[in-house]
Design a protein around this motif. Structure first.
Motif, short mmCIF file in Angstrom:
data_model
loop_
_atom_site.label_atom_id
_atom_site.label_comp_id
_atom_site.label_asym_id
_atom_site.label_seq_id
_atom_site.Cartn_x
_atom_site.Cartn_y
_atom_site.Cartn_z
N ALA A 99 91.65 50.63 49.16
CA ALA A 99 92.85 49.40 48.09
C ALA A 99 93.19 49.22 49.33
O ALA A 99 94.96 49.62 49.46
CB ALA A 99 93.01 49.82 46.60
N VAL A 100 93.54 47.51 49.35
CA VAL A 100 94.45 47.55 50.36
C VAL A 100 95.85 46.38 49.30
O VAL A 100 95.43 45.52 48.47
CB VAL A 100 94.57 46.02 50.83
CG1 VAL A 100 95.85 45.34 52.24
CG2 VAL A 100 92.99 47.02 52.17
N LEU A 101 97.01 46.34 49.51
CA LEU A 101 98.65 46.04 48.73
C LEU A 101 98.83 44.89 49.16
O LEU A 101 99.02 45.97 50.59
CB LEU A 101 99.32 47.39 47.90
CG LEU A 101 100.60 47.24 47.49
CD1 LEU A 101 100.24 45.70 46.23
CD2 LEU A 101 101.24 48.33 47.55
N VAL A 102 98.88 43.67 48.87
CA VAL A 102 99.18 43.02 49.77
C VAL A 102 100.34 42.94 49.15
O VAL A 102 100.86 42.83 47.96
CB VAL A 102 98.37 41.53 49.12
CG1 VAL A 102 99.16 40.74 50.30
CG2 VAL A 102 97.10 42.30 50.62
N LEU A 103 101.69 42.51 49.85
CA LEU A 103 103.29 42.32 49.27
C LEU A 103 103.74 41.40 49.67
O LEU A 103 103.36 40.58 51.11
CB LEU A 103 103.84 43.01 49.80
CG LEU A 103 105.75 42.87 49.89
CD1 LEU A 103 105.76 42.96 48.37
CD2 LEU A 103 106.65 43.81 50.36
N ASN A 104 103.43 39.62 48.94
CA ASN A 104 104.19 38.51 49.42
C ASN A 104 105.12 38.47 49.73
O ASN A 104 106.25 38.02 48.63
CB ASN A 104 104.20 37.31 47.85
CG ASN A 104 104.30 36.36 48.75
OD1 ASN A 104 104.41 35.79 49.30
ND2 ASN A 104 103.83 35.08 48.30
N CYS A 105 106.21 39.92 50.93
CA CYS A 105 107.20 39.34 50.96
C CYS A 105 108.14 38.17 51.15
O CYS A 105 107.94 37.14 52.19
CB CYS A 105 107.33 40.19 51.80
SG CYS A 105 108.90 41.03 51.97
N PHE A 106 109.69 38.17 50.46
CA PHE A 106 110.05 36.97 50.57
C PHE A 106 109.44 35.36 49.77
O PHE A 106 110.28 34.52 50.02
CB PHE A 106 110.78 37.25 51.28
CG PHE A 106 111.50 37.91 51.85
CD1 PHE A 106 112.38 38.54 50.96
CD2 PHE A 106 111.60 38.40 53.47
CE1 PHE A 106 112.87 40.68 51.27
CE2 PHE A 106 112.17 39.32 53.87
CZ PHE A 106 112.78 40.37 52.87
N GLY A 107 108.08 35.17 49.83
CA GLY A 107 107.26 34.57 49.44
C GLY A 107 106.58 33.91 50.89
O GLY A 107 106.47 32.77 50.78
N LEU A 108 106.88 34.54 51.62
CA LEU A 108 106.94 34.20 52.91
C LEU A 108 105.39 34.42 53.33
O LEU A 108 104.64 34.53 54.50
CB LEU A 108 107.22 34.52 53.92
CG LEU A 108 109.35 34.12 53.93
CD1 LEU A 108 109.97 35.03 54.94
CD2 LEU A 108 108.73 32.95 54.44
#
Length: 347
Positions: A99-108
């Protein structure tokens, strides 16, 4: 310079009346499950995925949540730094069943880059964290295996998160609200005291401590879920973007720091924008500027103060030079301008 007393701070207030009562249905909330926090939503997603392989996290990620996940799952890490054009996919060696967790960090985050990656990595379970931009175009259009977002980071709610899955049939239990968790009750009490003019920072910090120590998959409170459907999400997002644009223009350019998410470059879709993200020349300047802003009544937020043993050197470096200025829907144009002027006063 006189600043509004503790006017700009990362703690959510009680909902301003001008944004309550004109809410509308959001497609992302249809068919969703609702949880007390983003962490609870993530644990639910991992439970539903029946994960057998490893869980991949970005190095630039909340260390407290990472430590909690390490107690249950085998972790690996990859590099995805906000401000870079795309993730460093050469560091992501996910295998089928991982499983890969993707973080849309700061909406960037780069939605297109992840869409391309997934074409050749269909055997991996993709879980997207949209907590910094819960209703962004990416969150709306994504067909990830799971996508979730904590809502209390950008909305005046003491708790709440949504979870949606591709082909997932929401559990009737998690599709409705539950009782309020202790951390949420503490956060709501802090917001009420703050509205009465009382310094409630200790209660806010207490609420955060309660939250990060919990591994419970608990439901969103009835108070927050009912309020969520009453909030005028679009108007709040537009106000946030407008104030950030005013702040950005007043801030101008400097060799000492830069703004990673200039509002004019956001595509003008308000839901894609988080808060102004400031990256300083070096960590020493960041710390001095951060302390100066606190003295001026601006309580910026650092992501994250202690990155933990699993963070890479690039992630540590970025964290040590970065902070977020929490200007949003509750502020005026004058607040945004005064915040920018505080930077000039420091320099």
């Amino acid at each position: 310079m006189e600043m509004p007393h503790e006017k700009i701070k990362p703690f959510m207030p009680l909902p301003p009346r001008e944004f309550v009562g004109r809410g509308g249905a959001c497609a992302l909330l249809e068919g969703a499950e609702f949880f007390s926090s983003g962490g609870a939503a993530l644990l639910r997603a991992l439970e539903l995925s029946n994960l057998k392989g490893r869980l991949w996290l970005p190095h630039y990620f909340c260390p407290k949540l990472g430590a909690l996940l390490a107690k249950v799952y085998s972790l690996s890490f990859y590099e995805d730094l906000p401000g870079e054009s795309a993730p460093r996919f050469e560091s992501l060696k996910a295998r089928p069943g991982d499983a890969v967790l993707v973080l849309n960090c700061f909406g960037l985050g780069n939605f297109g880059a992840w869409k391309e990656w997934r074409i050749s990595n269909g055997g991996a379970i993709l879980i997207e964290d949209h907590s910094h931009a819960p209703f962004s175009r990416w969150a709306m259009e994504s067909d990830a295996d799971f996508k979730f977002a904590s809502l209390r980071k950008v909305l005046p709610l003491p708790d709440g998160a949504y979870l949606k899955g591709r082909g997932m049939r929401p559990s009737p239990f998690f599709a409705r609200a539950g009782s309020m968790q202790p951390f949420a009750a503490e956060a709501l009490a802090a917001a009420a005291l703050d509205a009465a003019g009382v310094d409630a920072r200790s209660r806010y910090y207490s609420a955060e401590s309660m939250l990060v120590s919990s591994r419970k998959i608990s439901r969103m409170s009835a108070y927050s879920l009912e309020l969520l459907y009453m909030l005028d999400l679009s108007s709040m997002a537009r106000r946030r973007l407008e104030n950030a644009g005013i702040f950005s223009k007043a801030l101008g350019k400097s060799e000492n720091f830069s703004m990673l998410n200039i509002p004019e470059n956001s595509g003008r879709f308000a839901f894609d924008f988080y808060y102004p993200v400031i990256r300083c020349r070096d960590s020493s300047l960041r710390d001095k500027l951060y302390a100066h802003l606190r003295r001026e009544g601006i309580f910026a937020a650092i992501y994250w103060g202690s990155m933990g043993p699993c963070a890479s050197e690039p992630a540590r470096s970025l964290s040590s030079r970065t902070f977020v200025v929490p200007i949003d829907f509750r502020h005026t144009a004058a607040d945004a301008i005064k915040a920018a002027e505080a930077f000039s006063d420091f320099l």
